[in-house]
Design an enzyme around this catalytic site. Structure first.
Site, PDB file in Angstrom:
ATOM      1  N   ASN A 111       0.911  -1.179   0.001  1.00 40.85           N
ATOM      2  CA  ASN A 111      -0.008  -0.020   0.130  1.00 40.85           C
ATOM      3  C   ASN A 111       0.877   1.265   0.086  1.00 40.85           C
ATOM      4  O   ASN A 111       1.928   1.215   0.479  1.00 40.85           O
ATOM      5  CB  ASN A 111      -0.692  -0.015   1.106  1.00 40.85           C
ATOM      6  CG  ASN A 111      -1.910  -1.078   1.099  1.00 40.85           C
ATOM      7  OD1 ASN A 111      -1.962  -1.825   0.226  1.00 40.85           O
ATOM      8  ND2 ASN A 111      -2.687  -1.372   2.392  1.00 40.85           N
TER       9      ASN A 111
ATOM     10  N   HIS B 200       5.746  -0.780  -2.959  1.00 43.93           N
ATOM     11  CA  HIS B 200       4.926   0.147  -3.874  1.00 43.93           C
ATOM     12  C   HIS B 200       4.911   1.603  -3.908  1.00 43.93           C
ATOM     13  O   HIS B 200       4.438   2.232  -4.572  1.00 43.93           O
ATOM     14  CB  HIS B 200       3.647  -0.451  -4.516  1.00 43.93           C
ATOM     15  CG  HIS B 200       3.560  -1.693  -4.970  1.00 43.93           C
ATOM     16  ND1 HIS B 200       2.428  -2.682  -4.986  1.00 43.93           N
ATOM     17  CD2 HIS B 200       4.650  -2.619  -5.666  1.00 43.93           C
ATOM     18  CE1 HIS B 200       2.738  -3.747  -5.476  1.00 43.93           C
ATOM     19  NE2 HIS B 200       4.228  -3.800  -5.874  1.00 43.93           N
TER      20      HIS B 200
ATOM     21  N   SER C 164      -5.029  -9.177  -3.063  1.00 47.22           N
ATOM     22  CA  SER C 164      -5.486 -10.226  -4.471  1.00 47.22           C
ATOM     23  C   SER C 164      -4.476 -11.240  -4.824  1.00 47.22           C
ATOM     24  O   SER C 164      -4.555 -12.107  -5.503  1.00 47.22           O
ATOM     25  CB  SER C 164      -6.135  -9.614  -5.634  1.00 47.22           C
ATOM     26  OG  SER C 164      -4.853  -8.737  -6.251  1.00 47.22           O
TER      27      SER C 164
ATOM     28  N   ALA D 162     -10.316  -7.710   7.476  1.00 46.90           N
ATOM     29  CA  ALA D 162      -9.114  -7.728   8.181  1.00 46.90           C
ATOM     30  C   ALA D 162      -9.203  -6.984   9.603  1.00 46.90           C
ATOM     31  O   ALA D 162      -8.850  -7.213  10.778  1.00 46.90           O
ATOM     32  CB  ALA D 162      -8.010  -7.105   7.560  1.00 46.90           C
TER      33      ALA D 162
HETATM   34  C1  BJW Z   1     -10.212  -7.201   2.107  1.00 52.36           C
HETATM   35  C2  BJW Z   1     -11.119  -6.423   2.489  1.00 52.36           C
HETATM   36  C3  BJW Z   1     -11.131  -6.568   3.904  1.00 52.36           C
HETATM   37  C4  BJW Z   1     -11.350  -6.388   0.324  1.00 52.36           C
HETATM   38  N1  BJW Z   1     -10.197  -7.077   4.543  1.00 52.36           N
HETATM   39  N2  BJW Z   1      -9.270  -8.014   2.747  1.00 52.36           N
HETATM   40  C5  BJW Z   1       2.016  -9.573 -17.751  1.00 52.36           C
HETATM   41  C6  BJW Z   1       1.598  -8.560 -18.549  1.00 52.36           C
HETATM   42  C7  BJW Z   1       2.475  -7.244 -18.093  1.00 52.36           C
HETATM   43  C8  BJW Z   1       3.151  -7.345 -16.920  1.00 52.36           C
HETATM   44  C9  BJW Z   1       3.103  -8.438 -16.288  1.00 52.36           C
HETATM   45  C10 BJW Z   1       2.732  -9.578 -16.765  1.00 52.36           C
HETATM   46  N3  BJW Z   1       3.101 -10.565 -15.728  1.00 52.36           N
HETATM   47  C11 BJW Z   1       3.659 -10.059 -14.637  1.00 52.36           C
HETATM   48  C12 BJW Z   1       3.887  -8.582 -15.015  1.00 52.36           C
HETATM   49  C13 BJW Z   1       4.377  -7.495 -14.145  1.00 52.36           C
HETATM   50  C14 BJW Z   1       3.539  -6.750 -13.469  1.00 52.36           C
HETATM   51  C15 BJW Z   1       2.297  -7.465 -12.806  1.00 52.36           C
HETATM   52  O1  BJW Z   1       2.465  -8.181 -11.894  1.00 52.36           O
HETATM   53  N4  BJW Z   1       1.266  -7.706 -13.614  1.00 52.36           N
HETATM   54  C16 BJW Z   1       0.055  -8.272 -13.116  1.00 52.36           C
HETATM   55  C17 BJW Z   1      -1.166  -7.445 -12.864  1.00 52.36           C
HETATM   56  C18 BJW Z   1      -0.229  -9.385 -14.383  1.00 52.36           C
HETATM   57  N5  BJW Z   1       4.218  -6.124 -12.365  1.00 52.36           N
HETATM   58  C19 BJW Z   1       5.217  -5.069 -12.714  1.00 52.36           C
HETATM   59  O2  BJW Z   1       5.057  -4.301 -13.493  1.00 52.36           O
HETATM   60  C20 BJW Z   1       5.933  -4.790 -11.407  1.00 52.36           C
HETATM   61  N6  BJW Z   1       7.215  -4.367 -11.766  1.00 52.36           N
HETATM   62  C21 BJW Z   1       7.887  -5.453 -12.329  1.00 52.36           C
HETATM   63  O3  BJW Z   1       7.412  -6.586 -12.620  1.00 52.36           O
HETATM   64  O4  BJW Z   1       9.201  -4.847 -12.771  1.00 52.36           O
HETATM   65  C22 BJW Z   1       9.982  -5.934 -13.727  1.00 52.36           C
HETATM   66  C23 BJW Z   1       9.461  -5.552 -14.808  1.00 52.36           C
HETATM   67  C24 BJW Z   1      10.107  -4.450 -15.741  1.00 52.36           C
HETATM   68  C25 BJW Z   1       9.957  -4.027 -17.045  1.00 52.36           C
HETATM   69  C26 BJW Z   1       8.825  -4.789 -17.577  1.00 52.36           C
HETATM   70  C27 BJW Z   1       8.148  -5.841 -16.991  1.00 52.36           C
HETATM   71  C28 BJW Z   1       8.716  -6.008 -15.637  1.00 52.36           C
HETATM   72  C29 BJW Z   1       5.469  -3.369 -10.811  1.00 52.36           C
HETATM   73  C30 BJW Z   1       4.009  -3.614  -9.985  1.00 52.36           C
HETATM   74  C31 BJW Z   1       3.466  -2.125  -9.764  1.00 52.36           C
HETATM   75  C32 BJW Z   1       2.165  -2.283  -8.944  1.00 52.36           C
HETATM   76  N7  BJW Z   1       1.610  -0.889  -8.711  1.00 52.36           N
HETATM   77  C33 BJW Z   1       0.448  -0.912  -8.312  1.00 52.36           C
HETATM   78  C34 BJW Z   1      -0.115   0.629  -8.238  1.00 52.36           C
HETATM   79  C35 BJW Z   1      -0.326   1.343  -9.509  1.00 52.36           C
HETATM   80  C36 BJW Z   1      -0.505   2.909  -9.380  1.00 52.36           C
HETATM   81  C37 BJW Z   1      -1.654   3.114  -8.936  1.00 52.36           C
HETATM   82  O5  BJW Z   1      -2.070   3.309  -7.545  1.00 52.36           O
HETATM   83  O6  BJW Z   1      -2.710   3.513  -9.598  1.00 52.36           O
HETATM   84  O7  BJW Z   1       0.389  -1.363  -6.931  1.00 52.36           O
HETATM   85  S1  BJW Z   1      -0.764  -1.943  -9.007  1.00 52.36           S
HETATM   86  C38 BJW Z   1      -1.890  -2.150  -7.556  1.00 52.36           C
HETATM   87  O8  BJW Z   1      -1.848  -3.745  -7.533  1.00 52.36           O
HETATM   88  C39 BJW Z   1      -1.305  -1.344  -6.536  1.00 52.36           C
HETATM   89  C40 BJW Z   1      -1.408  -2.573  -5.449  1.00 52.36           C
HETATM   90  O9  BJW Z   1      -0.110  -2.337  -4.352  1.00 52.36           O
HETATM   91  C41 BJW Z   1      -1.003  -3.694  -6.340  1.00 52.36           C
HETATM   92  C42 BJW Z   1      -1.631  -5.120  -5.606  1.00 52.36           C
HETATM   93  O10 BJW Z   1      -3.100  -4.974  -5.327  1.00 52.36           O
HETATM   94  P1  BJW Z   1      -3.605  -5.555  -3.706  1.00 52.36           P
HETATM   95  O11 BJW Z   1      -3.107  -4.740  -2.847  1.00 52.36           O
HETATM   96  O12 BJW Z   1      -3.393  -6.757  -4.136  1.00 52.36           O
HETATM   97  O13 BJW Z   1      -5.145  -4.924  -3.968  1.00 52.36           O
HETATM   98  P2  BJW Z   1      -6.352  -5.402  -5.012  1.00 52.36           P
HETATM   99  O14 BJW Z   1      -7.404  -4.606  -5.143  1.00 52.36           O
HETATM  100  O15 BJW Z   1      -5.985  -6.241  -6.063  1.00 52.36           O
HETATM  101  O16 BJW Z   1      -6.916  -6.684  -4.006  1.00 52.36           O
HETATM  102  C43 BJW Z   1      -7.765  -6.149  -2.806  1.00 52.36           C
HETATM  103  C44 BJW Z   1      -7.889  -7.666  -1.930  1.00 52.36           C
HETATM  104  O17 BJW Z   1      -8.548  -7.088  -0.753  1.00 52.36           O
HETATM  105  C45 BJW Z   1      -8.876  -8.575  -2.567  1.00 52.36           C
HETATM  106  O18 BJW Z   1      -8.390  -9.657  -2.563  1.00 52.36           O
HETATM  107  C46 BJW Z   1     -10.021  -8.148  -1.659  1.00 52.36           C
HETATM  108  O19 BJW Z   1     -10.796  -9.532  -1.595  1.00 52.36           O
HETATM  109  C47 BJW Z   1      -9.585  -7.989  -0.540  1.00 52.36           C
HETATM  110  N8  BJW Z   1     -10.429  -7.286   0.522  1.00 52.36           N
HETATM  111  N9  BJW Z   1     -11.928  -6.023   1.589  1.00 52.36           N
HETATM  112  C48 BJW Z   1      -9.296  -7.723   3.828  1.00 52.36           C
HETATM  113  N10 BJW Z   1     -11.983  -5.660   4.560  1.00 52.36           N
END
Ligand code: BJW
Ligand code: ZN
Length: 239
Positions: A102, A119, A189, A231
């Site tokens: 976060n 992040h 997620s 949570a």
């Molecule tokens: C509850 C609840 C309650 C609800 N209690 N729980 C294929 C294509 C293209 C790219 C890729 C690919 N495969 C892999 C990649 C790389 C990519 C990636 O992983 N993509 C996937 C999506 C496929 N990753 C990257 O690009 C990363 N860098 C990297 O790999 O560098 C090397 C590289 C270099 C050059 C080229 C390629 C690779 C960087 C990742 C950066 C992520 N940044 C973000 C923010 C973006 C900016 C913004 O804010 O707008 O970070 S993305 C976003 O997702 C944010 C979060 O930290 C991150 C994770 O999300 P999170 O925290 O899991 O949230 P949610 O919403 O997904 O889930 C919430 C959960 O809570 C759910 O499960 C609910 O059920 C639960 N919940 N209420 C408890 N009360």
């Protein structure tokens, strides 16, 4: 559920603990998650906004989005989930590491310290020209996009898709996952890599894994305990 909580609680009493959090822990503070029915990205394509390319193309548009998000986060307060993790660290400082995806800063507001931030931080602005970074909690920002004193464009110091995670933070997180006895993934997620890979790292290194989430995730198959619920309810019960 009670027996899982009991078993996890016993496990937390020994060895190294890692708490790994995602947007779900802030949901009860009314910060929207990214994915899911009420998710921020329900109506937007993240690839359109959450990349450096999008920012270069239209910094004003991207800043309007983050300025709106900063306003929302500014009004948010830590919830019982954040507070429970801060309390756990206070009780067991030498055995506890908090790793978060976060960028909202709510863990620190709850009293957590030495938080590993994979992040970045939406309250830090970084100059795209001279690299200078500074804390800025002004809401709303004006004018948009904000400019550095060198004249360069400022961006939020968060990690966009395709960007590397901050190396020092990643190393701390990987080290903590490798040395964890109990690894608790909360409100994520588990879809975004490399962060999501920490669950596998911990499991492969012998940690016992727990998941706290109201919904299923791909990391569930690695878990010994799955605590289905918000949570803000589950974590205080663990304490
Ligand atoms: C509850 C609840 C309650 C609800 N209690 N729980 C294929 C294509 C293209 C790219 C890729 C690919 N495969 C892999 C990649 C790389 C990519 C990636 O992983 N993509 C996937 C999506 C496929 N990753 C990257 O690009 C990363 N860098 C990297 O790999 O560098 C090397 C590289 C270099 C050059 C080229 C390629 C690779 C960087 C990742 C950066 C992520 N940044 C973000 C923010 C973006 C900016 C913004 O804010 O707008 O970070 S993305 C976003 O997702 C944010 C979060 O930290 C991150 C994770 O999300 P999170 O925290 O899991 O949230 P949610 O919403 O997904 O889930 C919430 C959960 O809570 C759910 O499960 C609910 O059920 C639960 N919940 N209420 C408890 N009360
Ligand atoms: Zn500058």
């Amino acid at each position: 559920m009670e027996s899982a909580i009991e078993a996890l609680r016993r496990s937390l009493q020994t060895g190294q603990i890692v708490a790994f959090t995602g947007a779900g822990i802030s949901a009860e503070s009314r910060v929207p998650t990214f994915r899911g029915a009420d998710g921020l990205w329900r109506n937007y394509s993240p690839e359109r906004l959450a990349t450096a390319e999008a920012f270069w193309e239209d910094p004003h548009l991207v800043w309007e989005w983050y300025d709106w998000l900063r306003g929302l986060i500014h009004a948010a307060r830590p919830n019982p989930g954040h507070l429970a993790l801060a309390e756990l660290q206070r009780r067991e400082p030498a055995r506890f590491t908090l790793v978060t995806q976060n960028m909202d800063g709510l863990h620190e507001l709850a009293g957590s310290h030495d938080v590993v931030k994979l992040h970045g931080d939406i309250w830090i602005l970084r100059c795209m020209q001279c690299g200078r970074e500074g804390r800025n909690r002004q809401v709303p920002l004006a004018p948009l996009p904000p400019l550095c004193r060198c004249g360069g464009l400022l961006r939020p110091a968060i990690v966009w898709f395709g960007e590397m995670l901050p190396e020092d933070q990643w190393e701390r997180a990987a080290h903590a996952a490798q040395n964890a006895d109990t690894f608790v993934a909360i409100g994520t997620s588990a879809l975004v890599y490399p962060a999501a890979g920490l669950v596998q790292v911990a499991r492969r290194s012998g940690a016992r894994v727990a998941i706290v989430n109201p919904d299923p995730t791909p990391a569930d198959e690695l878990a010994e305990w799955i605590l289905r619920g918000p949570a803000g309810e589950v974590l205080p019960r663990l304490l």
